[in-house]
Scaffold this motif. Structure first.
Motif, short mmCIF file in Angstrom:
data_model
loop_
_atom_site.label_atom_id
_atom_site.label_comp_id
_atom_site.label_asym_id
_atom_site.label_seq_id
_atom_site.Cartn_x
_atom_site.Cartn_y
_atom_site.Cartn_z
N ASN A 1 0.82 -1.21 0.00
CA ASN A 1 0.00 0.00 0.00
C ASN A 1 0.86 1.26 0.00
OD1 ASN A 1 -2.63 -1.08 -0.10
ND2 ASN A 1 -2.55 -1.57 2.08
N SER A 2 1.84 1.28 -0.88
CA SER A 2 2.67 2.46 -1.09
C SER A 2 2.99 2.57 -2.58
CB SER A 2 3.96 2.38 -0.28
OG SER A 2 4.81 1.38 -0.78
N LEU A 3 3.35 3.76 -3.01
CA LEU A 3 3.70 3.95 -4.42
C LEU A 3 4.96 3.19 -4.80
CD1 LEU A 3 2.89 7.74 -4.97
CD2 LEU A 3 1.54 5.74 -5.63
N LEU A 4 5.83 2.94 -3.82
CA LEU A 4 7.03 2.16 -4.11
C LEU A 4 6.68 0.75 -4.58
CD1 LEU A 4 9.49 3.16 -1.24
CD2 LEU A 4 9.66 3.74 -3.67
N ALA A 5 5.55 0.23 -4.09
CA ALA A 5 5.13 -1.11 -4.51
C ALA A 5 4.74 -1.14 -5.97
CB ALA A 5 3.96 -1.58 -3.64
N LEU A 6 4.40 0.00 -6.54
CA LEU A 6 4.06 0.08 -7.96
C LEU A 6 5.27 0.40 -8.82
CD1 LEU A 6 0.73 2.13 -7.70
CD2 LEU A 6 0.98 -0.34 -7.99
N ILE A 7 6.40 0.77 -8.19
CA ILE A 7 7.58 1.18 -8.94
C ILE A 7 8.68 0.13 -8.91
CG2 ILE A 7 9.46 2.87 -9.02
CD1 ILE A 7 7.53 4.96 -7.96
N VAL A 8 8.93 -0.44 -7.74
CA VAL A 8 10.13 -1.28 -7.57
C VAL A 8 9.95 -2.72 -8.02
CG1 VAL A 8 11.81 -2.14 -5.89
CG2 VAL A 8 10.95 0.21 -5.72
N PRO A 9 8.98 -3.48 -7.49
CA PRO A 9 8.98 -4.93 -7.75
C PRO A 9 8.84 -5.31 -9.22
CG PRO A 9 7.50 -4.37 -5.93
CD PRO A 9 7.88 -3.09 -6.59
N GLY A 10 9.87 -5.96 -9.74
CA GLY A 10 9.81 -6.54 -11.07
C GLY A 10 9.86 -5.58 -12.24
N LEU A 11 9.88 -4.27 -11.98
CA LEU A 11 9.78 -3.31 -13.08
C LEU A 11 10.95 -2.34 -13.15
CD1 LEU A 11 5.99 -2.34 -12.79
CD2 LEU A 11 7.02 -3.82 -14.51
N LEU A 12 11.56 -2.04 -12.02
CA LEU A 12 12.52 -0.94 -11.99
C LEU A 12 13.67 -1.15 -12.96
CD1 LEU A 12 12.99 1.74 -10.58
CD2 LEU A 12 14.32 0.56 -8.84
#
Length: 294
Positions: A136-147
């Protein structure tokens, strides 16, 4: 001479037909989003529907505030993720491209190893939620598997190795330039094609991602546009399949599910379709030059 002209004409006709074949699904998708629900059920998807309807976009317009917030989140994570991903990938690829780096081979193996193996979904989820507390943070949409990933790093490394002249770097050393200054002032400006290529890949990945939102996000205010559209579609299907009572049944029956699905797809892909032509020339050049040899 005539044979050459005939061959060129045949090639042009073939390319035009192939281009039309590529554009046809997008045009069909666009027209289906404006097609009346009953027409889709009766006639199927067609470029020339018997009845036009804005019901799908009316339905989405009623969710305008939620979708605007989701668009803002998607634009933010796409911009930040693309920039940071490019920075990390290029910073790692540059030393790997330098033949005088002491542990170059070992680091290259580590990067390549990540292309073959990963920890699996459950361990990855536990690491990001329990160890890094990203749920439940924006980092969860940025870091895992995509960065970033090993493929991007190796692609940029190949471009640096084959397209950045070594004498330029050596002359910069002679003039007293630091390693960071060489990277920032010489290497990056000469690497625009590969950076644009990787940037486009990252942009598409972030824009189209819904999986991270499905796994790590439960707060509606943090839904990205793809995650929101996916959940909206699931809710429509749930209403139509499990509605009980007259009011719920009537509400479910009025939802143009097929056209809403097409409208959602239009909303999701239009931004990427609009920006792709500006990156196309760099995309082709970056792949052809950077992937010649490692």
């Amino acid at each position: 001479m005539k044979n050459n002209q005939m061959n060129q004409t045949a090639v042009h006709i073939l390319l035009i037909l192939l281009s039309a074949a590529c554009l046809f699904p997008f045009l069909l998708l666009f027209m289906a989003s404006f097609t009346d629900e009953q027409s889709i059920v009766k006639d199927g998807y067609t470029l020339f529907p018997s009845r036009l309807s804005f019901a799908a976009y009316d339905y989405l317009w009623n969710q305008a505030s939620t979708m605007t917030r989701a668009y803002g989140i998607t634009i933010f994570i796409t911009a930040v993720g693309t920039f940071v991903g490019l920075l990390i990938s290029s910073l790692l690829a540059y030393p790997l491209s330098r033949k005088d780096m002491p542990v170059r081979g070992f680091l290259a193996f580590v990067v390549f190893f990540t292309l073959l193996f990963n920890g699996g979904l459950v361990p990855t989820y536990l690491v990001y939620t329990e160890l890094f507390h990203m749920k439940n943070s924006l980092l969860a949409l940025i870091v895992p598997g995509l960065l970033t990933n090993g493929f991007f790093v190796l692609l940029i490394r190949s471009f640096f190795s084959t397209s950045i002249p070594v004498p330029i770097i050596e002359s910069a050393y002679i003039d007293g330039a630091s390693e960071f200054k060489i990277f920032y002032r010489i290497v990056l400006p000469l690497s625009l094609p590969i950076l644009a290529t990787i940037g486009l890949m990252l942009t598409i990945s972030y824009w189209n991602d819904w999986f991270n939102g499905l796994i790590y996000i439960t707060e509606p205010k943090l839904f990205s546009i793809q995650n929101l559209l996916n959940r909206m579609l699931s809710n429509i299907q749930f209403l139509q399949q499990n509605s009980l009572g007259g009011n719920a049944s009537a509400a479910a029956a009025t939802i143009p599910m097929n056209s809403v699905r097409m409208a959602m797809a239009v909303i999701g892909i239009v931004p990427i379709v609009c920006i792709y032509p500006f990156f196309q020339k760099y995309f082709v050049k970056g792949l052809t030059i950077g992937a010649v040899k490692g």
